[in-house]
Design an enzyme around this catalytic site. Structure first.
Site, PDB file in Angstrom:
ATOM      1  CG  ASN A 185      -1.939  -1.037   1.190  1.00 33.76           C
ATOM      2  OD1 ASN A 185      -3.061  -0.922   0.355  1.00 33.76           O
ATOM      3  ND2 ASN A 185      -1.600  -2.267   1.738  1.00 33.76           N
ATOM      4  CD  GLU A 186       4.761   1.783  -2.958  1.00 34.46           C
ATOM      5  OE1 GLU A 186       5.043   2.242  -1.797  1.00 34.46           O
ATOM      6  OE2 GLU A 186       5.540   1.263  -3.843  1.00 34.46           O
TER       7      GLU A 186
END
Ligand code: GLP
Length: 263
Positions: A171-172
């Site tokens: 999850n950037e």
């Protein structure tokens, strides 16, 4: 002077003078070995207590260098104490896309080599996002992954590393709090960090399938690991910054049973 032995028991952050800047429960160790032994022990104790109640134990596993010592300790406990993992259901956080399962750099391969080949989790209980499905099947695959986690009653304990961008799973920065398992485009920094094992950034897949922030947040217990100086800055931001989608780890400040274990 009496030495206080460190433990990982969750405590509300920010309530004492010495942790007044902490918004996330943090325990810092002198070395990652000592910390990994305690993390492995917590996981194995949970597996055992669920076994005694004839229940499944649902574990969310992570990849990368951070959890490897924990996996070695779990294997040691399995061998030394004959602890069986036959009541364990696993859900891994993420997988590159596209990638073949038997690729040296796949997380399927990583988990086999570092853990699954050495303990007795039944094969059918192991779940890892597939990096080798066709693009048109991804949405369905992701929604089935979510449903399967729910079907088993949610994740009892989730292990996490931290990427240099502050990502958890893949999850950037920019990931929404409500995100669930999905396809995501990897940041340049993340691909750069993976480039050594892939023999060049051009060989690092540009995408990944990852559990979402919401998926991770729904776990009953979360242990996040960060070892060494190279993680120092992101640890400080995770613990002290206000909650922001630009640093996905900060979302966990609102989780009531997350411990950040660092060195
Ligand atoms: C990858 C993984 C993350 C992991 C991160 C950090 O991006 N998808 O789950 O936390 O690497 O890796 P390391 O533990 O090697 O620092």
């Amino acid at each position: 002077m009496k030495m206080i032995k460190k433990n990982l028991k969750y405590q509300s952050p920010g309530i004492n003078e010495e942790n007044r800047y902490e918004k996330l429960h943090t325990v810092t160790f002198d070395n990652s070995q000592e910390a990994s032994i305690l993390i492995a022990r917590e996981i194995c104790d949970l597996v055992k207590s669920k076994q005694e109640k004839k229940k499944n134990c649902v574990i969310g596993f992570a990849t990368g260098s951070s959890p490897t010592k924990v996996y070695q300790e779990i294997i040691k406990i399995h061998n030394d104490e004959s602890l069986s993992f036959n009541n364990v259901i696993t859900f891994n956080l993420d997988e590159y896309f596209p990638i073949e399962k038997d690729d040296n750099n796949s997380y399927h391969n990583f988990m086999k080599e570092n853990l699954f080949d050495h303990i007795d989790i039944p094969k059918e209980n192991i779940n890892i996002p597939s990096g080798d499905i066709s693009e048109k099947d991804i949405t369905k695959f992701c929604s089935n992954y979510e449903k399967k986690i729910e079907k088993y009653g949610g994740i009892d304990i989730q292990l996490l590393g931290i990427g240099r961008t502050g990502h958890i799973g893949f999850n950037e920065p920019g990931s929404h709090f409500n995100s669930t398992t999905r396809l995501i485009t990897l940041d340049h920094t993340t691909r750069f960090d993976a480039s050594k094992s892939f023999n060049g950034i051009e060989n690092v897949p540009s995408k990944a399938i990852t559990m979402g922030i919401r998926t991770i947040f729904n776990s009953k217990r979360i242990i996040m690991m960060a070892w060494g100086i190279q993680k120092g800055l992101i640890v400080k931001k995770s613990v002290e910054n206000n909650i922001t989608s630009l640093i996905p780890t900060t979302y966990l400040q609102n989780h009531k049973n997350t411990t950040l274990v660092s060195r």
